[in-house]
Design a protein around this motif. Structure first.
Motif, short mmCIF file in Angstrom:
data_model
loop_
_atom_site.label_atom_id
_atom_site.label_comp_id
_atom_site.label_asym_id
_atom_site.label_seq_id
_atom_site.Cartn_x
_atom_site.Cartn_y
_atom_site.Cartn_z
N ARG A 174 0.83 -1.19 0.00
CA ARG A 174 0.00 0.00 0.00
C ARG A 174 0.88 1.26 0.00
O ARG A 174 0.62 2.22 -0.71
CB ARG A 174 -0.93 0.00 1.20
CG ARG A 174 -1.95 1.14 1.19
CD ARG A 174 -2.90 1.03 2.39
NE ARG A 174 -3.64 -0.22 2.37
CZ ARG A 174 -3.45 -1.21 3.24
NH1 ARG A 174 -2.55 -1.09 4.19
NH2 ARG A 174 -4.16 -2.31 3.17
N TRP A 217 -7.63 4.77 -6.91
CA TRP A 217 -8.30 3.58 -6.39
C TRP A 217 -7.33 2.42 -6.12
O TRP A 217 -7.74 1.39 -5.60
CB TRP A 217 -9.37 3.10 -7.37
CG TRP A 217 -10.44 4.10 -7.64
CD1 TRP A 217 -10.59 4.85 -8.78
CD2 TRP A 217 -11.51 4.48 -6.78
NE1 TRP A 217 -11.69 5.67 -8.68
CE2 TRP A 217 -12.28 5.45 -7.45
CE3 TRP A 217 -11.90 4.08 -5.50
CZ2 TRP A 217 -13.40 6.03 -6.88
CZ3 TRP A 217 -13.02 4.67 -4.93
CH2 TRP A 217 -13.76 5.62 -5.62
N ARG A 267 -4.68 0.32 -4.28
CA ARG A 267 -4.29 0.17 -2.87
C ARG A 267 -3.00 -0.62 -2.67
O ARG A 267 -2.41 -0.59 -1.59
CB ARG A 267 -5.43 -0.51 -2.09
CG ARG A 267 -6.69 0.34 -2.00
CD ARG A 267 -6.42 1.63 -1.25
NE ARG A 267 -7.54 2.55 -1.28
CZ ARG A 267 -7.63 3.61 -2.08
NH1 ARG A 267 -6.65 3.87 -2.95
NH2 ARG A 267 -8.67 4.40 -2.03
N GLY A 311 -6.56 -7.86 -8.21
CA GLY A 311 -7.55 -7.46 -7.22
C GLY A 311 -7.06 -6.37 -6.30
O GLY A 311 -7.45 -6.34 -5.12
N TRP A 312 -6.26 -5.46 -6.82
CA TRP A 312 -5.65 -4.44 -5.98
C TRP A 312 -6.33 -3.09 -6.05
O TRP A 312 -5.81 -2.10 -5.54
CB TRP A 312 -4.16 -4.30 -6.34
CG TRP A 312 -3.36 -5.46 -5.82
CD1 TRP A 312 -3.79 -6.44 -4.99
CD2 TRP A 312 -2.00 -5.75 -6.10
NE1 TRP A 312 -2.79 -7.34 -4.72
CE2 TRP A 312 -1.66 -6.93 -5.39
CE3 TRP A 312 -1.02 -5.14 -6.87
CZ2 TRP A 312 -0.40 -7.50 -5.45
CZ3 TRP A 312 0.24 -5.71 -6.92
CH2 TRP A 312 0.55 -6.87 -6.22
N ASP A 342 -9.37 -0.63 -4.83
CA ASP A 342 -10.20 -0.48 -3.64
C ASP A 342 -11.58 -1.09 -3.90
O ASP A 342 -12.07 -1.08 -5.04
CB ASP A 342 -10.34 1.01 -3.30
CG ASP A 342 -11.03 1.22 -1.98
OD1 ASP A 342 -10.35 1.23 -0.94
OD2 ASP A 342 -12.27 1.38 -2.00
N ALA A 343 -12.18 -1.60 -2.85
CA ALA A 343 -13.50 -2.23 -2.99
C ALA A 343 -14.55 -1.26 -3.51
O ALA A 343 -15.54 -1.68 -4.13
CB ALA A 343 -13.94 -2.81 -1.65
N ALA A 344 -14.34 0.03 -3.27
CA ALA A 344 -15.31 1.03 -3.72
C ALA A 344 -15.05 1.53 -5.15
O ALA A 344 -15.79 2.37 -5.65
CB ALA A 344 -15.29 2.23 -2.77
N ARG A 397 -17.10 -0.17 -11.18
CA ARG A 397 -17.03 -1.41 -11.93
C ARG A 397 -16.41 -1.20 -13.31
O ARG A 397 -15.71 -2.05 -13.84
CB ARG A 397 -18.44 -2.00 -12.07
CG ARG A 397 -18.50 -3.31 -12.86
CD ARG A 397 -19.92 -3.81 -12.98
NE ARG A 397 -20.00 -5.00 -13.82
CZ ARG A 397 -19.76 -6.22 -13.41
NH1 ARG A 397 -19.43 -6.45 -12.16
NH2 ARG A 397 -19.84 -7.25 -14.25
N THR A 418 -12.66 -1.60 -12.71
CA THR A 418 -12.15 -2.90 -12.29
C THR A 418 -12.39 -4.00 -13.33
O THR A 418 -11.69 -5.01 -13.34
CB THR A 418 -12.80 -3.32 -10.97
OG1 THR A 418 -14.23 -3.37 -11.13
CG2 THR A 418 -12.46 -2.33 -9.86
N HIS A 419 -13.37 -3.84 -14.20
CA HIS A 419 -13.70 -4.90 -15.15
C HIS A 419 -13.20 -4.61 -16.57
O HIS A 419 -12.83 -5.53 -17.28
CB HIS A 419 -15.21 -5.14 -15.18
CG HIS A 419 -15.71 -5.87 -13.97
ND1 HIS A 419 -15.82 -5.26 -12.74
CD2 HIS A 419 -16.11 -7.15 -13.78
CE1 HIS A 419 -16.27 -6.14 -11.86
NE2 HIS A 419 -16.46 -7.30 -12.47
#
Length: 208
Positions: A11, A81, A83, A145-146, A148-150, A153, A156-157
């Protein structure tokens, strides 16, 4: 004994990578202005004539400023985004920064003589490679998968799609240059705008 990296270490690496990238981009943009010719002339007419004579240099500066700013905006949009980061991501980012740094040099090459395929191609190819490098960096980060969860989409996709669309604009401008000459500069703007419209439509369909 090999160093064991923890999530906290990764991080911190991502944060330092972002700060370092911001600083390098800022320096590259500053270097663009250093190469600008200073208008000469004792009268207003002579001054304006000097500005007109250097018009392409000023236009190239404006284009390169926008290009580098767009590179930075894409980096900022993604890395806000991110992390974590490891050696492959850092290596890709350094290659991306290398291509940022040579932008002032390529701008100077573009304006030193008549715009031919070699000068135009060197500039366009560098931008295309830089955007492809960034697309790979985004894809690798998403695969690990690094983000942030927020994170949205769309990032990330398929966050790499925008960079590939922009890269296609620079790469497609090479054959267009052979057909229409310097009008090929327009491809750099037209393709990303058209691609952005298509991408937003696909995002709306996916969201619906």
């Amino acid at each position: 004994m090999p160093e064991i990296e923890s999530p906290e270490t990764d991080r911190g690496a991502a944060e330092r990578l972002t700060f370092f990238s911001d600083a390098v981009v800022a320096i590259a943009i500053t270097l663009l202005a250093i190469e600008l010719p200073v208008p000469e002339g004792e009268t207003s007419a002579e001054f304006l004539a000097s500005v007109q004579a250097s018009g392409f240099e000023y236009l190239a500066f404006a284009i390169s400023f926008v290009v580098i700013a767009n590179h930075w905006a894409a980096h900022h949009r993604v890395f806000r985004w991110v992390r974590r980061a490891d050696s492959p991501v850092i290596g890709l980012n350094l290659l991306w920064l290398f291509l940022v740094v040579i932008n002032p040099f390529l701008t100077r090459v573009l304006t030193e003589g008549d715009v031919d395929l070699v000068r135009f191609g060197a500039y366009a190819l560098a931008q295309g490679v830089q955007m492809i490098t960034f697309a790979v960096m985004v894809a690798v980060t998403a695969r690990r998968g690094w983000f942030d969860a927020a994170a949205p989409r769309s990032l990330t996709h398929r966050g790499w799609v925008r960079s590939l669309i922009n890269a296609s604009g620079f790469l497609l401008s090479l054959p267009v240059f052979l057909l229409v000459g310097t009008w090929a500069f327009a491809v750099w703007a037209v393709v990303p705008v058209a691609g952005g419209m298509v991408r937003r439509r696909l995002d709306r369909r996916a969201g619906g």
